[in-house]
Design an enzyme around this catalytic site. Structure first.
Site, PDB file in Angstrom:
ATOM      1  N   HIS A 199       0.804  -1.221   0.000  1.00  5.31           N
ATOM      2  CA  HIS A 199       0.000   0.000   0.000  1.00  5.31           C
ATOM      3  C   HIS A 199       0.838   1.271   0.000  1.00  5.31           C
ATOM      4  O   HIS A 199       0.311   2.372   0.127  1.00  5.31           O
ATOM      5  CB  HIS A 199      -1.005  -0.013   1.156  1.00  5.31           C
ATOM      6  CG  HIS A 199      -2.198  -0.876   0.866  1.00  5.31           C
ATOM      7  ND1 HIS A 199      -2.096  -2.129   0.302  1.00  5.31           N
ATOM      8  CD2 HIS A 199      -3.520  -0.668   1.013  1.00  5.31           C
ATOM      9  CE1 HIS A 199      -3.299  -2.645   0.150  1.00  5.31           C
ATOM     10  NE2 HIS A 199      -4.182  -1.780   0.567  1.00  5.31           N
ATOM     11  N   TYR A 377      -2.478  -8.235  -7.283  1.00  2.00           N
ATOM     12  CA  TYR A 377      -2.066  -8.234  -5.879  1.00  2.00           C
ATOM     13  C   TYR A 377      -3.251  -8.152  -4.927  1.00  2.00           C
ATOM     14  O   TYR A 377      -3.079  -7.996  -3.726  1.00  2.00           O
ATOM     15  CB  TYR A 377      -1.104  -7.076  -5.607  1.00  2.00           C
ATOM     16  CG  TYR A 377       0.181  -7.485  -4.910  1.00  2.00           C
ATOM     17  CD1 TYR A 377       0.156  -8.072  -3.643  1.00  2.00           C
ATOM     18  CD2 TYR A 377       1.415  -7.285  -5.502  1.00  2.00           C
ATOM     19  CE1 TYR A 377       1.324  -8.437  -3.005  1.00  2.00           C
ATOM     20  CE2 TYR A 377       2.599  -7.651  -4.863  1.00  2.00           C
ATOM     21  CZ  TYR A 377       2.553  -8.224  -3.625  1.00  2.00           C
ATOM     22  OH  TYR A 377       3.709  -8.591  -2.999  1.00  2.00           O
TER      23      TYR A 377
HETATM   24  C1  HEM Z   1      -8.904  -7.034   6.738  1.00  2.94           C
HETATM   25  C2  HEM Z   1      -8.169  -6.876   5.717  1.00  2.94           C
HETATM   26  C3  HEM Z   1      -8.509  -6.147   4.445  1.00  2.94           C
HETATM   27  C4  HEM Z   1      -9.585  -5.382   4.109  1.00  2.94           C
HETATM   28  C5  HEM Z   1     -10.801  -5.046   4.951  1.00  2.94           C
HETATM   29  C6  HEM Z   1      -9.377  -4.900   2.765  1.00  2.94           C
HETATM   30  C7  HEM Z   1     -10.228  -4.076   2.073  1.00  2.94           C
HETATM   31  C8  HEM Z   1      -9.933  -3.451   0.885  1.00  2.94           C
HETATM   32  C9  HEM Z   1     -10.741  -2.447   0.248  1.00  2.94           C
HETATM   33  C10 HEM Z   1     -12.083  -1.935   0.761  1.00  2.94           C
HETATM   34  C11 HEM Z   1     -10.086  -2.048  -0.869  1.00  2.94           C
HETATM   35  C12 HEM Z   1     -10.554  -1.004  -1.900  1.00  2.94           C
HETATM   36  C13 HEM Z   1     -11.332  -1.717  -2.975  1.00  2.94           C
HETATM   37  C14 HEM Z   1     -11.779  -0.812  -4.102  1.00  2.94           C
HETATM   38  O1  HEM Z   1     -12.789  -0.157  -3.966  1.00  2.94           O
HETATM   39  O2  HEM Z   1     -11.103  -0.786  -5.130  1.00  2.94           O
HETATM   40  C15 HEM Z   1      -8.869  -2.813  -0.951  1.00  2.94           C
HETATM   41  C16 HEM Z   1      -7.921  -2.674  -1.924  1.00  2.94           C
HETATM   42  C17 HEM Z   1      -6.782  -3.435  -2.022  1.00  2.94           C
HETATM   43  N1  HEM Z   1      -6.375  -4.448  -1.175  1.00  2.94           N
HETATM   44 FE1  HEM Z   1      -7.306  -4.966   0.516  1.00  2.94          FE
HETATM   45  N2  HEM Z   1      -8.193  -5.403   2.298  1.00  2.94           N
HETATM   46  C18 HEM Z   1      -7.637  -6.160   3.293  1.00  2.94           C
HETATM   47  C19 HEM Z   1      -6.456  -6.868   3.231  1.00  2.94           C
HETATM   48  C20 HEM Z   1      -5.622  -6.929   2.140  1.00  2.94           C
HETATM   49  C21 HEM Z   1      -4.455  -7.758   2.058  1.00  2.94           C
HETATM   50  C22 HEM Z   1      -3.961  -8.707   3.128  1.00  2.94           C
HETATM   51  C23 HEM Z   1      -3.890  -7.523   0.846  1.00  2.94           C
HETATM   52  C24 HEM Z   1      -2.655  -8.218   0.379  1.00  2.94           C
HETATM   53  C25 HEM Z   1      -1.798  -7.772  -0.473  1.00  2.94           C
HETATM   54  C26 HEM Z   1      -4.713  -6.518   0.168  1.00  2.94           C
HETATM   55  C27 HEM Z   1      -4.465  -5.972  -1.074  1.00  2.94           C
HETATM   56  C28 HEM Z   1      -5.200  -4.945  -1.640  1.00  2.94           C
HETATM   57  C29 HEM Z   1      -4.798  -4.221  -2.827  1.00  2.94           C
HETATM   58  C30 HEM Z   1      -3.544  -4.439  -3.653  1.00  2.94           C
HETATM   59  C31 HEM Z   1      -5.780  -3.259  -3.058  1.00  2.94           C
HETATM   60  C32 HEM Z   1      -5.797  -2.168  -4.129  1.00  2.94           C
HETATM   61  C33 HEM Z   1      -5.290  -0.903  -3.483  1.00  2.94           C
HETATM   62  C34 HEM Z   1      -5.392   0.304  -4.345  1.00  2.94           C
HETATM   63  O3  HEM Z   1      -5.494   0.166  -5.553  1.00  2.94           O
HETATM   64  O4  HEM Z   1      -5.363   1.420  -3.802  1.00  2.94           O
HETATM   65  N3  HEM Z   1      -5.757  -6.199   0.987  1.00  2.94           N
HETATM   66  N4  HEM Z   1      -8.805  -3.664   0.127  1.00  2.94           N
END
Ligand code: HEM
Ligand SMILES: *[C@@H]1O[C@H](CO)[C@@H](O)[C@H](O)[C@H]1NC(C)=O
Ligand SMILES: *[C@@H]1O[C@H](CO)[C@@H](O)[C@H](O)[C@H]1NC(C)=O
Ligand SMILES: *[C@@H]1O[C@H](CO)[C@@H](O)[C@H](O)[C@H]1NC(C)=O
Length: 480
Positions: A199, A377
């Site tokens: 992130h 990812y």
């Molecule tokens: C409790 C844990 C987690 C929650 C609640 C969560 C929730 C979210 C949410 C709400 C988004 C934005 C989605 C959107 O509208 O595009 C997101 C993006 C993302 N998450 Fe998670 N996530 C979690 C854990 C993880 C983990 C462990 C990874 C592992 C790599 C991950 C990788 C990503 C990536 C790469 C994005 C895109 C970020 C961006 O483009 O700014 N997340 N996640």
């Protein structure tokens, strides 16, 4: 008069559509192979630019002699992967001989980097090379250009004109029915490291759309520790001895509050002021696992400052801060290569972080984060159904935006517990936890909006054999 116009408008439309479908952009079928570049010449013809592909011919399909030799002798990526993940005894010997370890690590680095266009080429708005796509850092770059807007189907010419409802795709292929543990034994410490680390370069600017990023450094700059802007960095800094602001709770160091730094964070209104911790990345209040790593790096920064100041009592705050940031960037890359990627790869070959390996090589040090990298990812299947800390169990609802968990248990209990709890299997489908199914759907919708090419085009781009059938992708045992 009115009737006349009523006829003309649909007729023009139909004729227009007919002409349009006949003269469909010929690059839509991706005729150019082996990374040749397709360019239209007139409305219904194309040419492949095979420059430096090692191939020639209308579609860049005929190998030059050297390419033919390489194709014949070079092991496939599958074979290389097999060798790296087997023969433990042989690898143990290789790992202990610096000349071999260095040579292989050099090969790993250069062969991977040669797969990437540098300087970067396309983005989600430009499927051809141009200055804007090169210079506008707000865009994620693209490994493959977007499917042209005038193509007959979203995949170019293959596939359906209308793709299935993304919610149905999530439900059928991605949603977890029963927790599937990771076969490599990956734990929750790894999971939150992945989220925390990535992130800093995956920070989609949702106001502008999925093609845009707020992380203009496009790499490992530790903006998630220090803030993206100088303004935020200064708010987070103590301005003494190079340190970052902190607070002590029960004798342990934690991040300062938003009230203390004025560096805004995203917290829902119910989070009490004293638990609104303030760190480099404004979304890290989301999960205590992220705040745990933010706290670890905060402590590390201030620890390194203390050591540097002992050695260099003459340095001012700025030099102590800047030098410590460089040291933490180095520590991060070392951990990422030697622990994180090591675990991820499953290799018996021991990876090595040593910048000097590349000093006599041709190597591009600039980097641009790709939209596809971000999409791939989305490792949410790593997440368990509930989070275990020191004989307490937290549901997603209790866990999210709940910094009190970190303060209540303390960092060492968190680290111990997350090191024991096994993560979910990422690959293979059907393991996205119910709590984040919306994220999986958003990811599909965004991929469509950005007009990604098909999986097989990506496989070819990275020298993998395209799948011949759906079963070849999923395995025969897949049921739905
Ligand atoms: C409790 C844990 C987690 C929650 C609640 C969560 C929730 C979210 C949410 C709400 C988004 C934005 C989605 C959107 O509208 O595009 C997101 C993006 C993302 N998450 Fe998670 N996530 C979690 C854990 C993880 C983990 C462990 C990874 C592992 C790599 C991950 C990788 C990503 C990536 C790469 C994005 C895109 C970020 C961006 O483009 O700014 N997340 N996640
Ligand atoms: C190149 O590709 C086009 C479109 O797929 C095909 O019609 C043509 O026969 C190919 N040319 C050669 C020389 O294979
Ligand atoms: C980058 O491109 C976007 C979209 O075209 C535009 O809004 C933005 O102003 C550009 N940024 C710069 C620095 O030119
Ligand atoms: C947050 O965690 C604490 C434990 O530290 C727990 O008692 C509380 O119920 C949690 N808050 C929410 C909203 O679930």
């Amino acid at each position: 008069m009115k009737n006349h116009w009523d006829m003309i408008v649909p007729c023009t439309l139909i004729i227009g559509l007919l002409a349009f479908s006949q003269a469909a952009n010929p690059c839509c079928s991706n005729p150019c192979q082996n990374r040749g570049v397709c360019m239209t010449t007139g409305f219904d013809r194309y040419e492949c630019d095979c420059t430096r592909t090692g191939f020639y011919g209308e579609n860049c399909t005929t190998p030059e002699f050297l390419s033919w030799l390489k194709l014949t002798l070079k092991p496939t990526p599958n074979t290389v992967h097999y060798i790296l993940t087997h023969f433990k005894g042989v690898w143990n010997i290789i790992n202990s001989i610096p000349f071999f370890r260095d040579s292989i690590m050099r090969y790993v680095l250069t062969s991977r980097s040669h797969l990437i266009d540098s300087p970067p080429t396309y983005n989600s708005q430009y499927g051809y090379k141009n200055w804007e796509a090169y210079s506008n850092l707000s865009f994620y770059t693209r490994a493959l250009p977007p499917v042209a807007l005038d193509c007959p189907t979203p995949m170019g010419v293959k596939g359906k004109k209308e793709l299935p409802d993304s919610a149905v795709v999530v439900e059928k292929f991605l949603l977890r029915k029963k927790f599937i543990p990771d076969p490599q034994g990956t734990n929750m410490m790894f999971t939150f490291f992945a989220q925390h680390f990535t992130h800093q370069f995956f920070k989609t600017d949702h106001h502008k759309g999925p093609a845009f990023t707020k992380a203009l450094g496009h790499g490992v700059d530790l903006n998630h520790v220090y803030g993206e802007t100088l303004d935020r960095q200064l708010k987070l800094r103590l301005r003494t001895d190079g340190k970052l602001k902190y607070q002590m709770i029960d004798g342990e160091m934690y991040p300062p509050t938003v009230k203390d730094t004025q560096a805004e964070m995203m917290y829902p209104p119910h989070v009490p002021e004293h638990l609104q911790f303030s760190v480099g990345n404004e979304v890290f209040g989301l999960v205590p696992g992220l705040m745990m790593y933010a706290t670890i790096w905060l402590r590390e920064h201030n620890r390194v400052c203390d050591i540097l100041k002992q050695v260099h009592p003459e340095w001012n705050d700025e030099q102590l801060f800047q030098t410590t940031r460089l040291i933490l960037i180095g520590e991060t890359i070392k951990i990422v290569v030697e622990d994180y990627v090591q675990q991820l790869s499953g290799y018996y070959f021991k990876l090595k972080f040593d910048p000097e390996l590349l000093f006599n090589q041709q190597f591009q040090y600039q980097n641009r984060i790709a939209a596809e990298f971000n999409t791939l990812y989305h490792w949410h299947p790593l997440l368990p159904d509930s989070f275990q800390i020191h004989d307490q169990e937290y549901t997603f609802q209790q866990f999210l935006y709940n910094n009190s968990i970190m303060v209540e248990h303390g960092l060492s209990h968190m680290v111990k517990s997350f090191s024991k709890q096994i993560a979910g299997r990422v690959a293979g489908g059907k393991n996205v936890p119910f709590a984040v199914q919306k994220v999986a759907k958003a990811s599909i919708d965004q991929s469509r909006q950005m007009r990604y090419q098909s999986l097989n085009e990506y496989r070819k781009r990275f020298l993998l054999k395209p799948f011949k059938s759906f079963e070849e992708l999923t395995g025969k045992s897949y049921s739905f």
